[in-house]
Design an enzyme around this catalytic site. Structure first.
Site, PDB file in Angstrom:
ATOM      1  N   MET A 253       2.239 -31.043 -69.336  1.00  0.00           N
ATOM      2  CA  MET A 253       3.386 -30.186 -68.995  1.00  0.00           C
ATOM      3  C   MET A 253       3.257 -28.832 -69.708  1.00  0.00           C
ATOM      4  SD  MET A 253       6.683 -32.605 -69.082  1.00  0.00           S
ATOM      5  CE  MET A 253       6.989 -33.941 -67.961  1.00  0.00           C
TER       6      MET A 253
ATOM      7  N   GLU B 142       0.191 -27.918 -66.037  1.00  0.00           N
ATOM      8  CA  GLU B 142       0.803 -28.218 -64.738  1.00  0.00           C
ATOM      9  C   GLU B 142       1.106 -26.941 -63.938  1.00  0.00           C
ATOM     10  OE1 GLU B 142       4.710 -29.950 -65.357  1.00  0.00           O
ATOM     11  OE2 GLU B 142       5.339 -28.311 -66.640  1.00  0.00           O
TER      12      GLU B 142
ATOM     13  N   ASP C 176       7.454 -26.758 -74.585  1.00  0.00           N
ATOM     14  CA  ASP C 176       6.614 -25.721 -73.964  1.00  0.00           C
ATOM     15  C   ASP C 176       6.214 -24.620 -74.955  1.00  0.00           C
ATOM     16  OD1 ASP C 176       7.152 -27.182 -71.690  1.00  0.00           O
ATOM     17  OD2 ASP C 176       8.665 -25.796 -70.925  1.00  0.00           O
TER      18      ASP C 176
ATOM     19  N   THR D 224      11.809 -26.597 -77.473  1.00  0.00           N
ATOM     20  CA  THR D 224      11.091 -26.907 -76.229  1.00  0.00           C
ATOM     21  C   THR D 224       9.666 -27.325 -76.536  1.00  0.00           C
ATOM     22  OG1 THR D 224      10.099 -26.038 -74.195  1.00  0.00           O
ATOM     23  CG2 THR D 224      10.664 -24.403 -75.830  1.00  0.00           C
TER      24      THR D 224
ATOM     25  N   HIS E 141       6.144 -37.508 -68.749  1.00  0.00           N
ATOM     26  CA  HIS E 141       7.256 -37.524 -69.703  1.00  0.00           C
ATOM     27  C   HIS E 141       6.946 -38.299 -70.976  1.00  0.00           C
ATOM     28  CE1 HIS E 141       9.227 -36.036 -66.114  1.00  0.00           C
ATOM     29  NE2 HIS E 141      10.116 -35.520 -66.935  1.00  0.00           N
TER      30      HIS E 141
ATOM     31  N   ARG F 277     -12.095 -38.510 -62.700  1.00  0.00           N
ATOM     32  CA  ARG F 277     -10.783 -39.169 -62.632  1.00  0.00           C
ATOM     33  C   ARG F 277      -9.749 -38.291 -63.321  1.00  0.00           C
ATOM     34  NH1 ARG F 277     -13.201 -42.211 -59.646  1.00  0.00           N
ATOM     35  NH2 ARG F 277     -13.414 -44.484 -59.872  1.00  0.00           N
TER      36      ARG F 277
ATOM     37  N   GLU G 122      14.580 -21.717 -72.616  1.00  0.00           N
ATOM     38  CA  GLU G 122      14.927 -20.414 -72.024  1.00  0.00           C
ATOM     39  C   GLU G 122      16.240 -20.432 -71.229  1.00  0.00           C
ATOM     40  OE1 GLU G 122      11.656 -20.872 -68.417  1.00  0.00           O
ATOM     41  OE2 GLU G 122      12.772 -19.032 -68.620  1.00  0.00           O
TER      42      GLU G 122
HETATM   43  O1  F6P Z   1      10.583 -27.526 -70.187  1.00  0.00           O
HETATM   44  C1  F6P Z   1      10.148 -28.757 -70.643  1.00  0.00           C
HETATM   45  C2  F6P Z   1       9.478 -29.538 -69.555  1.00  0.00           C
HETATM   46  O2  F6P Z   1       9.000 -30.739 -70.105  1.00  0.00           O
HETATM   47  C3  F6P Z   1       8.366 -28.796 -68.812  1.00  0.00           C
HETATM   48  O3  F6P Z   1       7.166 -28.789 -69.526  1.00  0.00           O
HETATM   49  C4  F6P Z   1       8.317 -29.561 -67.520  1.00  0.00           C
HETATM   50  O4  F6P Z   1       7.805 -28.791 -66.457  1.00  0.00           O
HETATM   51  C5  F6P Z   1       9.754 -29.911 -67.279  1.00  0.00           C
HETATM   52  O5  F6P Z   1      10.401 -29.869 -68.539  1.00  0.00           O
HETATM   53  C6  F6P Z   1       9.978 -31.273 -66.647  1.00  0.00           C
HETATM   54  O6  F6P Z   1      11.337 -31.402 -66.398  1.00  0.00           O
HETATM   55  P1  F6P Z   1      12.072 -32.724 -65.985  1.00  0.00           P
HETATM   56  O7  F6P Z   1      12.223 -33.577 -67.213  1.00  0.00           O
HETATM   57  O8  F6P Z   1      13.385 -32.258 -65.464  1.00  0.00           O
HETATM   58  O9  F6P Z   1      11.216 -33.412 -64.962  1.00  0.00           O
END
Ligand code: F6P
Length: 343
Positions: free
Chosen positions: A171, A223, A129, A127, A273, A267, A104
């Site tokens: 994420m 998240e 997302d 993305t 990442h 848990r 975006e």
């Molecule tokens: O937009 C992709 C994304 O992986 C999101 O899901 C997450 O909130 C964000 O990027 C994490 O960003 P960064 O790699 O800057 O920590």
């Protein structure tokens, strides 16, 4: 007429970017265009870090995650003289067109540069997302969810052995697509997404019922969820004004709550990442490749201010305006599918 095309990858990286870059470079050869790699997103265009990108640079990268061009979340409007530097570097490197691959923020920036200062830009949506409007899927999403789905299988094995409730935080920012698809595909017993307000007492009761039946339970949370019961940490913003959501430790907080309210040992794990790296899946390799080739076609046709999109099984182009107008979030139809399995 031969053209010089600059390619950049902005925002968070994702699997599928390298196949897309490769697609542009290979197709550009058919048009006798020269391709250049703008390093680290908009930062490379501000700093003039622009290098030739040839067949030999990309022919082996279809199976590589990340982006060979590097990425950053730098916003030219937030850098002193950023836009002037961008324009000066486009001129200096004699770039006839840009292909901006991003989510975006990058696409929003591409749209602004196209509309406000007349830069010849084509957008490619990427993305994990999956929240870009006008396209059914973005590359990166399938690979990320596949990784999260594998993580859920591991959590299920250990959760079942120890008779625990296991929570996975994924994420996805303000869209619940990653959590929803991870949850459905891994047989989660409850899914929390930002688009739907969670009825927490109903969730605790449901998890107790499930636990009675199978002696473990699985929960996936996005998240980006909000709940007044959680201790929300201090919020930091990136250059595009986005909250850094992972710092709120949603999964950990949720697991504590579930533990307290159900009395069942719970848990949590955060895949973080890890879900954004690694080789692209088949779907993302093909989608990335098709998007890259289409972007080169759009440059050849001088269809600027447009974005490549997937509709059904067709690759089409839509206006960048339409793509960035609003986020694509989880709709009721998808949520209803997920709810069928909360039994
Ligand atoms: O937009 C992709 C994304 O992986 C999101 O899901 C997450 O909130 C964000 O990027 C994490 O960003 P960064 O790699 O800057 O920590």
């Amino acid at each position: 007429m031969s053209k010089k095309i600059g390619i950049l990858t902005g925002g968070g990286d994702c699997p599928g970017l390298n196949p897309a870059i490769r697609g542009v470079v290979f197709k550009a050869i058919d048009y006798d265009f020269k391709t250049f790699g703008i390093q680290e997103g908009w930062r490379g265009l501000i700093e003039g870090n622009i290098l030739p990108l040839r067949l030999g640079d990309v022919e082996d990268i279809i199976d590589c995650g990340g982006t060979v061009l590097g990425a950053s979340r730098v916003n030219p409007y937030k850098v002193d003289g950023g836009i002037e530097k961008v324009l000066a570097n486009i001129k200096e490197h004699k770039l006839d067109a840009l292909i901006a691959m991003g989510g975006e923020d990058t696409l929003g920036m591409a749209n602004k540069l196209s509309k406000e200062v007349g830069v010849n830009i084509v957008g490619v949506p990427k993305t994990m997302d999956n929240d870009i409007s006008g396209t059914d899927y973005t590359f990166g999403f399938d690979s990320s969810v596949t990784r999260a789905m594998d993580a859920m299988k591991s959590l299920k094995d250990t959760g079942r052995s120890h008779r625990r409730i296991m929570v996975l935080e994924v994420m996805g920012r303000h869209a619940g697509w990653v959590a929803l698809f991870t949850g459905i595909s891994s047989g989660a017993d409850w899914i929390l997404i930002p688009e739907v307000e969670t009825n927490f007492s109903k969730m605790y009761q449901h998890l107790l019922n499930v636990y009675k039946r199978k002696k473990y339970a699985l929960v996936v949370t996005a998240e980006g969820i909000e709940t007044p019961e959680m201790k929300i940490g201090k919020e930091e913003l990136d250059q595009f004004g986005h909250m850094i959501l992972r710092k709120r430790k949603v999964g950990e907080n949720l697991a504590q709550l579930i533990n307290e309210k159900t009395g069942i040992e719970t848990r949590s794990a955060v895949i973080g990442h890890m879900q954004r790296g690694g080789p692209p899946t088949l779907f993302d390799r093909i989608l990335g490749t098709r998007c890259g080739v289409k972007a080169a076609d759009l440059v050849a046709q001088e269809k600027f201010g447009r974005m490549v999109a997937l509709r059904g099984n067709e690759i089409i182009d839509i206006s960048l305006d339409e793509a960035v107008a609003k986020l694509k979030i989880v709709n009721e139809r998808w949520w209803n599918l997920a709810k069928v399995f909360f039994k």
